[in-house]
Each structure stands twice: as C-alpha cells, then as structure tokens.
Write a protein that holds these residues in place. Structure first.
Motif, PDB file in Angstrom:
ATOM      1  N   LYS A 288      -3.367   8.937  36.785  1.00  0.00           N
ATOM      2  CA  LYS A 288      -2.427   8.931  37.896  1.00  0.00           C
ATOM      3  C   LYS A 288      -0.991   8.986  37.394  1.00  0.00           C
ATOM      4  CE  LYS A 288      -5.097   6.504  41.443  1.00  0.00           C
ATOM      5  NZ  LYS A 288      -5.089   5.376  42.420  1.00  0.00           N
ATOM      6  N   ASN A 390       7.654  19.829  38.059  1.00  0.00           N
ATOM      7  CA  ASN A 390       6.473  19.815  37.202  1.00  0.00           C
ATOM      8  C   ASN A 390       6.566  20.939  36.185  1.00  0.00           C
ATOM      9  OD1 ASN A 390       3.954  19.532  36.055  1.00  0.00           O
ATOM     10  ND2 ASN A 390       2.877  20.588  37.718  1.00  0.00           N
ATOM     11  N   PRO A 395      -1.463  21.816  37.643  1.00  0.00           N
ATOM     12  CA  PRO A 395      -0.946  21.115  38.825  1.00  0.00           C
ATOM     13  C   PRO A 395      -1.104  19.606  38.664  1.00  0.00           C
ATOM     14  CG  PRO A 395      -3.088  22.097  39.294  1.00  0.00           C
ATOM     15  CD  PRO A 395      -2.693  22.585  37.928  1.00  0.00           C
ATOM     16  N   VAL A 396      -0.245  18.849  39.349  1.00  0.00           N
ATOM     17  CA  VAL A 396      -0.311  17.389  39.285  1.00  0.00           C
ATOM     18  C   VAL A 396      -0.146  16.821  40.689  1.00  0.00           C
ATOM     19  CG1 VAL A 396       0.597  17.277  36.930  1.00  0.00           C
ATOM     20  CG2 VAL A 396       2.174  17.118  38.886  1.00  0.00           C
ATOM     21  N   THR A 397      -0.607  15.587  40.853  1.00  0.00           N
ATOM     22  CA  THR A 397      -0.358  14.821  42.067  1.00  0.00           C
ATOM     23  C   THR A 397       0.422  13.580  41.676  1.00  0.00           C
ATOM     24  OG1 THR A 397      -2.388  15.601  43.141  1.00  0.00           O
ATOM     25  CG2 THR A 397      -1.398  13.568  43.985  1.00  0.00           C
ATOM     26  N   GLU A 399       2.044  10.039  42.936  1.00  0.00           N
ATOM     27  CA  GLU A 399       2.065   9.022  43.983  1.00  0.00           C
ATOM     28  C   GLU A 399       3.464   8.412  44.039  1.00  0.00           C
ATOM     29  OE1 GLU A 399      -1.044   6.165  43.653  1.00  0.00           O
ATOM     30  OE2 GLU A 399      -2.637   7.682  43.523  1.00  0.00           O
ATOM     31  N   LYS A 428       1.339  10.938  48.540  1.00  0.00           N
ATOM     32  CA  LYS A 428       0.674  11.652  47.448  1.00  0.00           C
ATOM     33  C   LYS A 428       1.127  13.109  47.505  1.00  0.00           C
ATOM     34  CE  LYS A 428      -3.310   8.567  47.172  1.00  0.00           C
ATOM     35  NZ  LYS A 428      -4.797   8.435  47.204  1.00  0.00           N
ATOM     36  N   ASP A 430       1.412  16.780  46.013  1.00  0.00           N
ATOM     37  CA  ASP A 430       0.802  17.774  45.115  1.00  0.00           C
ATOM     38  C   ASP A 430       1.866  18.774  44.678  1.00  0.00           C
ATOM     39  OD1 ASP A 430      -1.784  16.673  45.423  1.00  0.00           O
ATOM     40  OD2 ASP A 430      -2.057  17.774  47.302  1.00  0.00           O
ATOM     41  N   VAL A 431       1.957  19.014  43.364  1.00  0.00           N
ATOM     42  CA  VAL A 431       2.947  19.944  42.826  1.00  0.00           C
ATOM     43  C   VAL A 431       2.225  20.953  41.941  1.00  0.00           C
ATOM     44  CG1 VAL A 431       5.150  20.153  41.625  1.00  0.00           C
ATOM     45  CG2 VAL A 431       4.568  17.993  42.752  1.00  0.00           C
ATOM     46  N   ALA A 432       2.437  22.237  42.222  1.00  0.00           N
ATOM     47  CA  ALA A 432       1.788  23.294  41.442  1.00  0.00           C
ATOM     48  C   ALA A 432       2.346  23.325  40.016  1.00  0.00           C
ATOM     49  CB  ALA A 432       1.989  24.643  42.128  1.00  0.00           C
ATOM     50  N   LYS A 433       1.617  23.959  39.115  1.00  0.00           N
ATOM     51  CA  LYS A 433       2.064  24.034  37.723  1.00  0.00           C
ATOM     52  C   LYS A 433       3.385  24.797  37.625  1.00  0.00           C
ATOM     53  CE  LYS A 433      -0.483  28.213  36.382  1.00  0.00           C
ATOM     54  NZ  LYS A 433      -1.437  28.799  35.400  1.00  0.00           N
ATOM     55  N   LYS A 437       8.443  20.444  43.998  1.00  0.00           N
ATOM     56  CA  LYS A 437       8.095  20.147  45.389  1.00  0.00           C
ATOM     57  C   LYS A 437       9.038  19.054  45.867  1.00  0.00           C
ATOM     58  CE  LYS A 437       5.173  20.041  49.031  1.00  0.00           C
ATOM     59  NZ  LYS A 437       3.762  19.672  48.907  1.00  0.00           N
TER      60      LYS A 437
END
Length: 447
Positions: A288, A390, A395-397, A399, A428, A430-433, A437
C-alpha cells in the motif's frame, strides 16, 4: 601491581546451601525475571544459619518466597562484596602490613584506590601515595564481607538432616524481545517471515540448565521497589511454517501468552541468547501507498509504503505475535536486500498486521487549498486539491487519509471516499503509470 594477601584466622560457622537441584526462569518484556529453584540444605535440629549463595545481584530480596520443612525466622540479603577497596575500608583503625622494598606495619588511617596512610606504633604517620610494588597483608577476613551476593537465613528446624528448600524470587536485569526477518518476493505479493526471541540476562547471576518461559504482554507493576542500591555498578533461514512445536510451545495465560522452551537452556550473566520461535512462508500480503494529510499547501511530499497481511491460519500464520522489530528484505530474483524496518506490537491471531517499509521514491504529491468561503457566521466551505505524480512504470493506488475536525460534510468530490471514523476519511486514488491524477474535494465545516 598491588596484590592482596588474606590470612584467614577465623571463619563463620554457617551452613551453606548446595547448588541448585532444579531451576526455572520466567522472563517478562519489562526488565523482570521470576526465578523458581530448589536447593538442598543440611540442617541440624533447632536454629540454623543458612547461606544461599549465587543469587543474582539484581534480586528483589523482599520478593523471596520460601517453601521449606521448617521456619525461616529471619532473612538478610548481603551484597557488601569483598574487593580490595571494601577490604581496606573495613581495616580503617586496624593493623595491616605492607610488604615491598620496605615493610610497613601499623594501623590504617585512610585508604583510597591506590594510596594509604599508616600510623606506626610510635604514633608516626607514613603516607604512601602509590601502592605499586607492595603486597598488602591482612590478619583476617571481615565477617560481614562476602564474595558473592548471598541470602542469609535463620532457620528453625524440628529435625536434623538434608531437606529441599524451594525459593521463588524476582530479579531485574532480565528481558526478552522478538525479532523478525521478513522477505518479500519479486512481485511484492508474498512474504516469508522468520521469528526469533532474543533473551538478555544482566541480572548479576547465571542459571544453568534452566527451564525457560517467556511471558508476552504488558503486566502492571507497582512502582515501590528500587534495587539500585543492590547492583554492581542479518539472519536468513529456510522456508516452511514451523511454529516449531519441538522447540517452543505457546499457550494463553490469564490475559497474556506464554512461550515455553522445549529444551532446558543456560542463561549466563551478561549474555544475549537467540532461540528460534517460528518460520512461516508464502504469506499473502498487499502493498500500500499511504498519504496522511490535514489539508495544507505542500509540495513534493512522499507517500509511505507499507505491506499488510492477516495473521490467520489460512494465511500460513495464525499464532499470537509478540512485539518486536521486523526487518524487511526484498528478493528480486538475483539478490536479497534490506528495504526497511518497523516495530510490531503484540498482535493476536486473526488480526491485520501493517508494516511501514519507507517512503516511495517515484511518487510525489502536491497539496493546495483552492478556496475558502465563509457561508455564515459559523459555517465555512473549503476546497482542496491533491495532485499525485506517478513516475513508476506501473499503475499505483494511493490511499489519501484526510483528518477532519468539528462538524463536517463532504459536499463535492471527484473520487469516492470511505469514512474510517468521525474524524477521518480515505480516498483511494488510482494513477496510471508515468501519469498524474488530481483529487479534488470540498468540505463544509460548521463550528
């Protein structure tokens, strides 16, 4: 170098207890050990003076409990140990002899660590600023000086012969802690966990062939005893779950947990001892990225990186985990390297475990307060913006944990949130590689 020669003219008529027949030591997390031992006494009918030697110097003498076929009328704890300084202090105003290039005989007037003043039979004083090259001869051993910390009992026995005496007492200077080695796999979704216990003995005593128990938990202790007057001043292991029943057993005890060593062990003074607790492999984990915020204007901040897993049997764990340090390594398929450390608290089975590893290098966060509007006398609306960059090739999430205060309501947002409690919500994101965001949300506060 000075040498002390002791000429013992008289000895005390005391009964010495034999060496320990049995000994068990229970060690707590809080600088505390409880010792239970059995000794054999040779008693005569009537009153006996008994010396119990080789007790730890950090013993709490008021905690001693005695189980004996007889009556202990009095107990004394003697800790005035014989050494060159204490011997000289006991011979103030008494006769001593110094033998060297010249012999001096007289009454000792004063003594420091390496100098003396002697009064001869004619009343003259001799000052020796250095004792180098002299031997000191004393006529007897002072009665109240001993070579080891000793309990002295006055025992009334109804019969003569050999009898077993059971002793239980507390001592400080003993503690234990758990130490863990965790190894993440290449994909960061599985973990191997190896646990050891580290036992420290600085009690001033040694316990050979002892049965050892470890208590995990925080016991309450009365702050009434101060023993300061009594004192002398990377592992990597094989895989496979083994809460090694043949090495260590675990059970609940009151509101704590006991870990008992299957084999007896020597606990020597000034020793650290490591004993295997368990090995667990293939534990499912979730990585995380976590960012905590109070809503500010900040730039180039980093989210923390953590791994979470459940301490459950179906996740190859499921036993109480005593508190300790966890050292986390990662295996990339070619090498194993340290990536972080964290402290683990006492954790019951079936509870979640979160270990903070460090901060993300390739993820940065900028925060802004976009607007602040006073709606009424005690009502304010504030809009916030959190931009996550990012730079990773995946990709990452993230929090985003937002701490709030007072009477609040989220009246607008572009990412859904979960309400954790009355003062915390989590987005939460989500951000693309290799992208960014932006999270925006507006909160109405009523004061």
């Amino acid at each position: 170098m000075k040498k002390i020669i002791l000429l013992l003219i008289a000895t005390s008529m005391l009964s010495y207890a034999q060496d320990r027949k049995e000994v068990a030591v229970t060690i707590y997390n809080s600088n505390l050990g409880v010792v239970k031992e059995t000794r054999e006494l040779e008693l005569k009918s009537g009153l006996n003076d008994v010396l119990i030697r080789d007790v730890p110097s950090e013993i709490n003498p008021s905690s001693v409990k005695i189980n004996l076929d007889g009556t202990v009328i009095e107990q004394n704890y003697r800790y005035d140990l014989a050494n060159s300084y204490s011997l000289m202090q006991h011979f103030i105003d008494k006769k001593i002899t110094l033998v060297g290039a010249k012999t001096f005989v007289g009454n000792l007037i004063s003594a420091t660590s390496n100098s003396v003043v002697i009064k001869d039979e004619n009343g003259g004083l001799t000052i020796l600023p250095s004792l180098e090259g002299y031997n000191i001869s004393l006529d007897y051993m002072p009665e109240n000086l001993i070579t080891k910390p000793t309990l002295v009992w006055k025992v009334k026995s109804n019969s003569a012969g050999k009898k077993d005496a059971g002793l239980t007492y507390q001592t400080s200077g003993m503690s234990w802690k758990a130490e863990y080695v965790a190894t993440l796999n290449k994909d960061d979704n599985r973990l191997d966990l190896n646990a050891w216990v580290n036992i420290t003995n600085n009690s001033g005593g040694s316990f050979k062939n002892a049965k050892v128990k470890l208590i995990a938990g925080d016991i309450n202790r009365a702050n009434t005893y101060d023993n300061s007057n009594y004192g002398y001043n990377d592992r990597m292991f094989a895989k496979g779950m083994a809460a090694e029943a043949d090495l260590v057993s675990e059970k609940s005890f009151f509101e704590y947990h006991i870990y008992e060593l299957a084999n007896k062990s020597d606990l020597l003074q000034n020793e650290d001892k490591q004993i295997g607790l368990f090995n667990a492999s293939d534990i499912k984990v979730q990585k995380k990225f976590i960012y905590n915020t109070n809503g500010s204007n900040l730039e180039n901040k980093k989210p923390s990186v953590s791994v979470e897993f459940k301490n459950a049997k179906d996740n190859n764990l499921g036993m109480p985990l005593p508190k300790g340090i966890v050292r986390i390594y990662k295996n990339d398929g070619e090498a194993v390297e340290l990536i972080g450390e964290d402290n683990l608290d006492h954790t019951p089975k079936n509870e979640e475990v979160e270990l903070k590893i460090g901060e993300a290098f390739d993820i940065t966060i900028d925060e802004k307060v976009i607007s602040s509007t006073k709606i009424a006398d005690k009502v304010q609306e504030i809009e916030y913006e959190v931009t996550i960059h990012n730079s990773k090739e995946e990709p990452v999430t993230v929090e985003v944990n937002r701490n709030l205060w007072g009477n609040w309501t989220v009246i607008d947002k572009n990412v859904d949130y979960e309400k954790e409690n009355a003062n915390k919500i989590t987005f939460k994101v989500d951000v693309a590689k290799e992208k960014k965001k932006t999270l925006t949300y507006k909160v109405r506060f009523v004061y």
